[in-house]
Design a protein around this motif. Structure first.
Motif, short mmCIF file in Angstrom:
data_model
loop_
_atom_site.label_atom_id
_atom_site.label_comp_id
_atom_site.label_asym_id
_atom_site.label_seq_id
_atom_site.Cartn_x
_atom_site.Cartn_y
_atom_site.Cartn_z
N GLY A 1 13.70 13.82 1.51
CA GLY A 1 12.33 14.29 1.66
C GLY A 1 11.38 13.21 2.13
O GLY A 1 10.31 13.51 2.66
N GLY A 2 11.76 11.95 1.94
CA GLY A 2 10.92 10.84 2.36
C GLY A 2 11.20 10.33 3.75
O GLY A 2 10.48 9.45 4.24
N THR A 3 12.23 10.85 4.42
CA THR A 3 12.53 10.39 5.77
C THR A 3 11.63 11.10 6.77
O THR A 3 11.34 12.28 6.64
CB THR A 3 14.01 10.64 6.13
N GLY A 4 11.19 10.35 7.75
CA GLY A 4 10.35 10.95 8.78
C GLY A 4 9.42 9.94 9.41
O GLY A 4 9.47 8.74 9.15
N ASP A 5 8.57 10.45 10.28
CA ASP A 5 7.54 9.67 10.95
C ASP A 5 6.21 10.02 10.28
O ASP A 5 5.72 11.14 10.40
CB ASP A 5 7.51 10.03 12.44
N TRP A 6 5.62 9.04 9.57
CA TRP A 6 4.41 9.29 8.79
C TRP A 6 3.21 8.53 9.35
O TRP A 6 2.25 8.26 8.61
CB TRP A 6 4.64 8.91 7.32
N TRP A 7 3.24 8.21 10.64
CA TRP A 7 2.13 7.47 11.23
C TRP A 7 0.78 8.19 11.05
O TRP A 7 -0.23 7.55 10.76
CB TRP A 7 2.38 7.23 12.72
N ALA A 8 0.76 9.48 11.22
CA ALA A 8 -0.51 10.22 11.11
C ALA A 8 -1.11 10.06 9.71
O ALA A 8 -2.33 9.92 9.55
CB ALA A 8 -0.31 11.70 11.44
N ASP A 9 -0.25 10.09 8.69
CA ASP A 9 -0.74 9.90 7.32
C ASP A 9 -1.23 8.47 7.11
O ASP A 9 -2.27 8.25 6.48
CB ASP A 9 0.36 10.21 6.32
N TRP A 10 -0.48 7.49 7.60
CA TRP A 10 -0.88 6.10 7.41
C TRP A 10 -2.23 5.83 8.07
O TRP A 10 -3.09 5.14 7.51
CB TRP A 10 0.19 5.17 7.97
N LEU A 11 -2.44 6.38 9.25
CA LEU A 11 -3.69 6.14 9.98
C LEU A 11 -4.78 7.14 9.62
O LEU A 11 -5.88 7.07 10.16
CB LEU A 11 -3.42 6.20 11.49
N GLY A 12 -4.48 8.04 8.67
CA GLY A 12 -5.40 9.12 8.33
C GLY A 12 -6.42 8.80 7.26
O GLY A 12 -7.16 9.69 6.84
N SER A 13 -6.48 7.55 6.79
CA SER A 13 -7.48 7.18 5.81
C SER A 13 -8.18 5.90 6.25
O SER A 13 -7.68 5.18 7.13
CB SER A 13 -6.85 6.97 4.43
N THR A 14 -9.32 5.62 5.65
CA THR A 14 -10.12 4.47 6.07
C THR A 14 -10.40 3.47 4.94
O THR A 14 -11.09 2.48 5.16
CB THR A 14 -11.48 4.94 6.63
N CYS A 15 -9.86 3.72 3.75
CA CYS A 15 -10.11 2.81 2.64
C CYS A 15 -9.40 1.48 2.87
O CYS A 15 -8.46 1.39 3.66
CB CYS A 15 -9.64 3.44 1.32
N PRO A 16 -9.82 0.41 2.19
CA PRO A 16 -9.13 -0.87 2.32
C PRO A 16 -7.67 -0.75 1.89
O PRO A 16 -7.34 0.03 0.99
CB PRO A 16 -9.90 -1.80 1.37
N GLY B 1 5.00 4.28 -2.09
CA GLY B 1 4.02 3.84 -1.11
C GLY B 1 3.70 4.91 -0.09
O GLY B 1 2.55 5.07 0.34
N ILE B 2 4.72 5.66 0.33
CA ILE B 2 4.48 6.78 1.23
C ILE B 2 3.57 7.80 0.55
O ILE B 2 2.61 8.29 1.14
CB ILE B 2 5.81 7.42 1.68
N THR B 3 3.88 8.11 -0.71
CA THR B 3 3.03 9.03 -1.46
C THR B 3 1.60 8.51 -1.53
O THR B 3 0.64 9.28 -1.38
CB THR B 3 3.58 9.24 -2.88
N ALA B 4 1.45 7.21 -1.75
CA ALA B 4 0.11 6.61 -1.88
C ALA B 4 -0.71 6.81 -0.62
O ALA B 4 -1.87 7.27 -0.68
CB ALA B 4 0.24 5.13 -2.22
N TYR B 5 -0.16 6.47 0.54
CA TYR B 5 -0.99 6.59 1.74
C TYR B 5 -1.13 8.03 2.20
O TYR B 5 -2.14 8.40 2.82
CB TYR B 5 -0.57 5.64 2.86
N GLN B 6 -0.19 8.90 1.86
CA GLN B 6 -0.38 10.32 2.13
C GLN B 6 -1.47 10.90 1.23
O GLN B 6 -2.27 11.74 1.66
CB GLN B 6 0.94 11.08 1.94
N LEU B 7 -1.54 10.45 -0.01
CA LEU B 7 -2.60 10.87 -0.92
C LEU B 7 -3.96 10.45 -0.38
O LEU B 7 -4.91 11.25 -0.40
CB LEU B 7 -2.36 10.25 -2.30
N ALA B 8 -4.07 9.23 0.11
CA ALA B 8 -5.35 8.76 0.65
C ALA B 8 -5.77 9.56 1.86
O ALA B 8 -6.97 9.82 2.06
CB ALA B 8 -5.24 7.28 1.00
N ALA B 9 -4.81 9.96 2.69
CA ALA B 9 -5.13 10.74 3.88
C ALA B 9 -5.55 12.17 3.53
O ALA B 9 -6.46 12.73 4.15
CB ALA B 9 -3.92 10.77 4.83
N ARG B 10 -4.92 12.74 2.53
CA ARG B 10 -5.17 14.16 2.20
C ARG B 10 -6.24 14.36 1.15
O ARG B 10 -6.87 15.42 1.10
CB ARG B 10 -3.85 14.78 1.73
#
Length: 265
Positions: free
Chosen positions: A191-206, A99-108
């Motif tokens: 590698g998955g630990t961290g604060d990923w708020w910027a990635d989560w809020l970095g996309s606009t898709c549903p 899921g982290i990968t998914a929303y990071q992919l959407a942001a990037r």
């Protein structure tokens, strides 16, 4: 009919299960210790609505190990798969680390993602927000004379139910072994630990966020905050499920995803 596809990415091979069909393309990304086959039930339940393609991510299943298990590598693997297989823009469903990968992919790579389904993971994976973000599996058993013995040894090492891990158990000559390496899995988790708020809020898709009511990896307060802060995002909670909603409540999981896909948000 399910087909195994092998895709070359940066000198490595990723193995993917393509469950076929004419529905909306969905790239399904498993969590740590998992593999693409964990979505087999969901693919059956969503037949006609979704064409699920589920890779074994780097270091997992039948895919090659990698030198690096940081976030960038997982995201770029997913982007490469969507381009190589001609699936974009796809719905990207990710469980846990997937899921982290998914929303990071959407942001990037917003051009590759039409919508997100995030299963039981939030925009923060670290202490103190998450009490136990990393499961210490160093030195855990990797083989057994039988599948049952391997299961028992894993449970004795520290989990009450080894079923999820056993998706990656295969017979090898006179014994059973796991396809992944425990040290690799430590690196994947770290590698998955961290604060990923910027990635989560970095996309606009549903986006659809699915939370297991008994899970400790996406607390209720964090689920409310992550859906409240991001437009076009809906939360569904499964009271009887834990972290693995697709296993604990498969029918309800499929209904929620189907409704989201049918809405075409």
């Amino acid at each position: 009919m399910c087909e195994t596809i092998r895709v070359r990415v940066g000198g490595r091979t990723l193995s993917c299960l393509d469950f076929g069909g004419d529905g909306v393309p969905v790239l399904a990304l498993h969590g740590t210790f998992g593999r693409g086959s964990v979505f087999a039930r969901a693919a059956r339940d969503l037949a006609g609505r979704a064409r699920i393609v589920a890779p074994d991510q780097r270091g997992h299943g039948l895919s090659d190990r990698a030198a690096d298990y940081g976030r960038d590598g997982f995201v770029e693997d997913a982007a490469h798969l969507l381009r190589e297989l001609g699936l974009a823009p796809a719905v990207v469903l990710g469980h846990s680390l997937g899921g982290i990968t998914a929303y990071q992919l959407a942001a990037r790579h917003p051009e590759l993602v039409r919508a997100l389904v995030i299963e039981d993971v939030g925009p923060v994976m670290r202490e103190p927000e998450i009490a136990r973000p990393v499961l210490d599996v160093r030195g855990w058993p990797a083989t057994g004379r039988t599948r049952e013995e391997l299961a028992r040894r894993i449970e004795e090492a520290g989990v009450p139910d080894s079923a999820y891990f056993l998706h990656s158990a295969v017979r090898d000559g006179g014994h059973w072994r796991l396809l992944f390496d425990w040290d690799d899995m430590m690196a994947v988790q770290e590698g998955g630990t961290g604060d990923w708020w910027a990635d989560w809020l970095g996309s606009t898709c549903p986006a659809l966020v699915l939370r297991g009511g008994g899970s400790t990896l996406l607390p209720a307060w964090l689920a409310r905050e992550m859906t409240g802060r991001r437009p076009r995002t809906r939360l569904v909670t499964f009271p009887s499920a834990g972290h693995w909603i697709h296993d604990d409540a498969p029918e309800e999981f499929a209904r929620a995803v189907a409704g989201f896909l049918d809405a075409g948000e």
